[in-house]
Design a protein around this motif. Sequence first.
Motif, PDB file in Angstrom:
ATOM      1  N   SER A  48      -4.540 -10.042 -67.355  1.00 54.78           N
ATOM      2  CA  SER A  48      -5.557  -9.690 -68.348  1.00 54.78           C
ATOM      3  C   SER A  48      -5.854  -8.190 -68.296  1.00 54.78           C
ATOM      4  O   SER A  48      -5.775  -7.562 -67.238  1.00 54.78           O
ATOM      5  N   PHE A  49      -6.205  -7.646 -69.453  1.00 54.98           N
ATOM      6  CA  PHE A  49      -6.509  -6.223 -69.503  1.00 54.98           C
ATOM      7  C   PHE A  49      -7.704  -5.887 -68.616  1.00 54.98           C
ATOM      8  O   PHE A  49      -7.697  -4.878 -67.915  1.00 54.98           O
ATOM      9  N   SER A  50      -8.735  -6.716 -68.623  1.00 56.33           N
ATOM     10  CA  SER A  50      -9.912  -6.416 -67.796  1.00 56.33           C
ATOM     11  C   SER A  50      -9.544  -6.373 -66.318  1.00 56.33           C
ATOM     12  O   SER A  50     -10.034  -5.516 -65.575  1.00 56.33           O
ATOM     13  N   ASP A  51      -8.667  -7.258 -65.868  1.00 58.71           N
ATOM     14  CA  ASP A  51      -8.225  -7.217 -64.471  1.00 58.71           C
ATOM     15  C   ASP A  51      -7.324  -6.014 -64.199  1.00 58.71           C
ATOM     16  O   ASP A  51      -7.292  -5.495 -63.086  1.00 58.71           O
ATOM     17  N   GLN A  52      -6.604  -5.557 -65.211  1.00 52.01           N
ATOM     18  CA  GLN A  52      -5.802  -4.343 -65.053  1.00 52.01           C
ATOM     19  C   GLN A  52      -6.713  -3.130 -64.856  1.00 52.01           C
ATOM     20  O   GLN A  52      -6.433  -2.266 -64.025  1.00 52.01           O
ATOM     21  N   VAL A  53      -7.808  -3.075 -65.602  1.00 50.63           N
ATOM     22  CA  VAL A  53      -8.773  -1.984 -65.426  1.00 50.63           C
ATOM     23  C   VAL A  53      -9.334  -2.031 -64.009  1.00 50.63           C
ATOM     24  O   VAL A  53      -9.404  -1.006 -63.323  1.00 50.63           O
ATOM     25  N   ARG A  54      -9.716  -3.231 -63.566  1.00 53.80           N
ATOM     26  CA  ARG A  54     -10.255  -3.375 -62.205  1.00 53.80           C
ATOM     27  C   ARG A  54      -9.244  -2.911 -61.156  1.00 53.80           C
ATOM     28  O   ARG A  54      -9.600  -2.232 -60.197  1.00 53.80           O
ATOM     29  N   GLN A  55      -7.969  -3.266 -61.335  1.00 54.10           N
ATOM     30  CA  GLN A  55      -6.943  -2.865 -60.362  1.00 54.10           C
ATOM     31  C   GLN A  55      -6.778  -1.356 -60.325  1.00 54.10           C
ATOM     32  O   GLN A  55      -6.687  -0.748 -59.256  1.00 54.10           O
ATOM     33  N   ALA A  56      -6.745  -0.716 -61.490  1.00 55.29           N
ATOM     34  CA  ALA A  56      -6.612   0.753 -61.532  1.00 55.29           C
ATOM     35  C   ALA A  56      -7.808   1.416 -60.851  1.00 55.29           C
ATOM     36  O   ALA A  56      -7.638   2.378 -60.091  1.00 55.29           O
ATOM     37  N   ILE A  57      -9.008   0.894 -61.076  1.00 58.14           N
ATOM     38  CA  ILE A  57     -10.194   1.473 -60.443  1.00 58.14           C
ATOM     39  C   ILE A  57     -10.184   1.203 -58.942  1.00 58.14           C
ATOM     40  O   ILE A  57     -10.558   2.077 -58.148  1.00 58.14           O
ATOM     41  N   ARG A  58      -9.730   0.028 -58.519  1.00 54.08           N
ATOM     42  CA  ARG A  58      -9.615  -0.234 -57.072  1.00 54.08           C
ATOM     43  C   ARG A  58      -8.618   0.725 -56.428  1.00 54.08           C
ATOM     44  O   ARG A  58      -8.815   1.181 -55.296  1.00 54.08           O
ATOM     45  N   ASN A  59      -7.528   1.043 -57.128  1.00 49.46           N
ATOM     46  CA  ASN A  59      -6.572   2.030 -56.611  1.00 49.46           C
ATOM     47  C   ASN A  59      -7.256   3.387 -56.454  1.00 49.46           C
ATOM     48  O   ASN A  59      -7.087   4.056 -55.429  1.00 49.46           O
ATOM     49  N   LEU A  60      -8.028   3.792 -57.454  1.00 52.15           N
ATOM     50  CA  LEU A  60      -8.783   5.052 -57.357  1.00 52.15           C
ATOM     51  C   LEU A  60      -9.731   5.014 -56.168  1.00 52.15           C
ATOM     52  O   LEU A  60      -9.823   5.969 -55.396  1.00 52.15           O
ATOM     53  N   GLU A  61     -10.424   3.899 -56.022  1.00 47.79           N
ATOM     54  CA  GLU A  61     -11.395   3.752 -54.942  1.00 47.79           C
ATOM     55  C   GLU A  61     -10.735   3.893 -53.570  1.00 47.79           C
ATOM     56  O   GLU A  61     -11.273   4.553 -52.680  1.00 47.79           O
ATOM     57  N   SER A  62      -9.551   3.319 -53.396  1.00 50.05           N
ATOM     58  CA  SER A  62      -8.829   3.441 -52.122  1.00 50.05           C
ATOM     59  C   SER A  62      -8.484   4.890 -51.817  1.00 50.05           C
ATOM     60  O   SER A  62      -8.624   5.356 -50.684  1.00 50.05           O
ATOM     61  N   ILE A  63      -8.051   5.600 -52.827  1.00 45.45           N
ATOM     62  CA  ILE A  63      -7.678   7.005 -52.654  1.00 45.45           C
ATOM     63  C   ILE A  63      -8.913   7.856 -52.354  1.00 45.45           C
ATOM     64  O   ILE A  63      -8.894   8.709 -51.463  1.00 45.45           O
ATOM     65  N   LEU A  64      -9.989   7.612 -53.083  1.00 46.11           N
ATOM     66  CA  LEU A  64     -11.223   8.361 -52.841  1.00 46.11           C
ATOM     67  C   LEU A  64     -11.754   8.101 -51.435  1.00 46.11           C
ATOM     68  O   LEU A  64     -12.209   9.031 -50.755  1.00 46.11           O
ATOM     69  N   THR A  65     -11.682   6.874 -50.972  1.00 47.12           N
ATOM     70  CA  THR A  65     -12.122   6.540 -49.617  1.00 47.12           C
ATOM     71  C   THR A  65     -11.293   7.298 -48.589  1.00 47.12           C
ATOM     72  O   THR A  65     -11.829   7.881 -47.639  1.00 47.12           O
ATOM     73  N   GLU A  66      -9.988   7.339 -48.777  1.00 43.63           N
ATOM     74  CA  GLU A  66      -9.103   8.083 -47.869  1.00 43.63           C
ATOM     75  C   GLU A  66      -9.461   9.565 -47.855  1.00 43.63           C
ATOM     76  O   GLU A  66      -9.306  10.246 -46.848  1.00 43.63           O
ATOM     77  N   ALA A  67      -9.962  10.066 -48.975  1.00 40.27           N
ATOM     78  CA  ALA A  67     -10.334  11.479 -49.091  1.00 40.27           C
ATOM     79  C   ALA A  67     -11.739  11.760 -48.564  1.00 40.27           C
ATOM     80  O   ALA A  67     -12.181  12.907 -48.560  1.00 40.27           O
ATOM     81  N   GLY A  68     -12.474  10.719 -48.153  1.00 39.63           N
ATOM     82  CA  GLY A  68     -13.837  10.913 -47.659  1.00 39.63           C
ATOM     83  C   GLY A  68     -14.885  10.886 -48.748  1.00 39.63           C
ATOM     84  O   GLY A  68     -15.999  11.366 -48.561  1.00 39.63           O
ATOM     85  N   SER A  69     -14.535  10.330 -49.893  1.00 42.88           N
ATOM     86  CA  SER A  69     -15.451  10.271 -51.021  1.00 42.88           C
ATOM     87  C   SER A  69     -15.596   8.817 -51.461  1.00 42.88           C
ATOM     88  O   SER A  69     -15.375   7.900 -50.682  1.00 42.88           O
ATOM     89  N   GLY A  70     -15.975   8.600 -52.703  1.00 38.53           N
ATOM     90  CA  GLY A  70     -16.121   7.255 -53.231  1.00 38.53           C
ATOM     91  C   GLY A  70     -16.457   7.293 -54.703  1.00 38.53           C
ATOM     92  O   GLY A  70     -16.724   8.363 -55.269  1.00 38.53           O
ATOM     93  N   LEU A  71     -16.465   6.140 -55.327  1.00 40.83           N
ATOM     94  CA  LEU A  71     -16.733   6.074 -56.762  1.00 40.83           C
ATOM     95  C   LEU A  71     -18.095   6.659 -57.127  1.00 40.83           C
ATOM     96  O   LEU A  71     -18.256   7.252 -58.196  1.00 40.83           O
ATOM     97  N   GLU A  72     -19.070   6.527 -56.240  1.00 35.85           N
ATOM     98  CA  GLU A  72     -20.410   7.047 -56.534  1.00 35.85           C
ATOM     99  C   GLU A  72     -20.454   8.568 -56.542  1.00 35.85           C
ATOM    100  O   GLU A  72     -21.442   9.165 -56.987  1.00 35.85           O
ATOM    101  N   HIS A  73     -19.378   9.218 -56.093  1.00 32.86           N
ATOM    102  CA  HIS A  73     -19.321  10.685 -56.063  1.00 32.86           C
ATOM    103  C   HIS A  73     -18.396  11.255 -57.145  1.00 32.86           C
ATOM    104  O   HIS A  73     -18.115  12.459 -57.145  1.00 32.86           O
TER     105      HIS A  73
END
Length: 131
Positions: A48-73
């Motif tokens: 589903s497209f909505s789950d695809q959006v969630r997956q792309a954002i989860r990928n971003l979140e993993s990368i931001l966490t590795e960088a010491g940041s997060g979605l809230e930043h």
Amino acid sequence: MSIRRITAAPGAVGPVGPYSQAVVANGFVFTSGQIPAGPGGLDDQPESFSDQVRQAIRNLESILTEAGSGLEHVVKVNTYLTSADQLEEYNRVYDEYFGPHRPARTSVCVSLWGVSLEIECVAVVPGADHG
């Protein structure tokens, strides 16, 4: 100026070319575009497209966490959709993750290779010197 390149964040699909998933410079994180692929790559996308959006954002979140940041930043998001008809559903899912933070955002329709969307962002690293 210190620069750190993230090439393989745990939990995010690896790059499909010679680039970093993100670069951290002067207290900012600049991500490469993230697609809705899971750990198995392009063949591992939700249906589903909505789950695809969630997956792309989860990928971003993993990368931001590795960088010491997060979605809230996150301060800026660029979104690439393949159809204007996706925008309403995209906004609904996007709001689940970014609603209270309201980063600046640009959304455009483009032709993509084998995916329905791509998302990139700029975020700050809390406590870092921002130049």
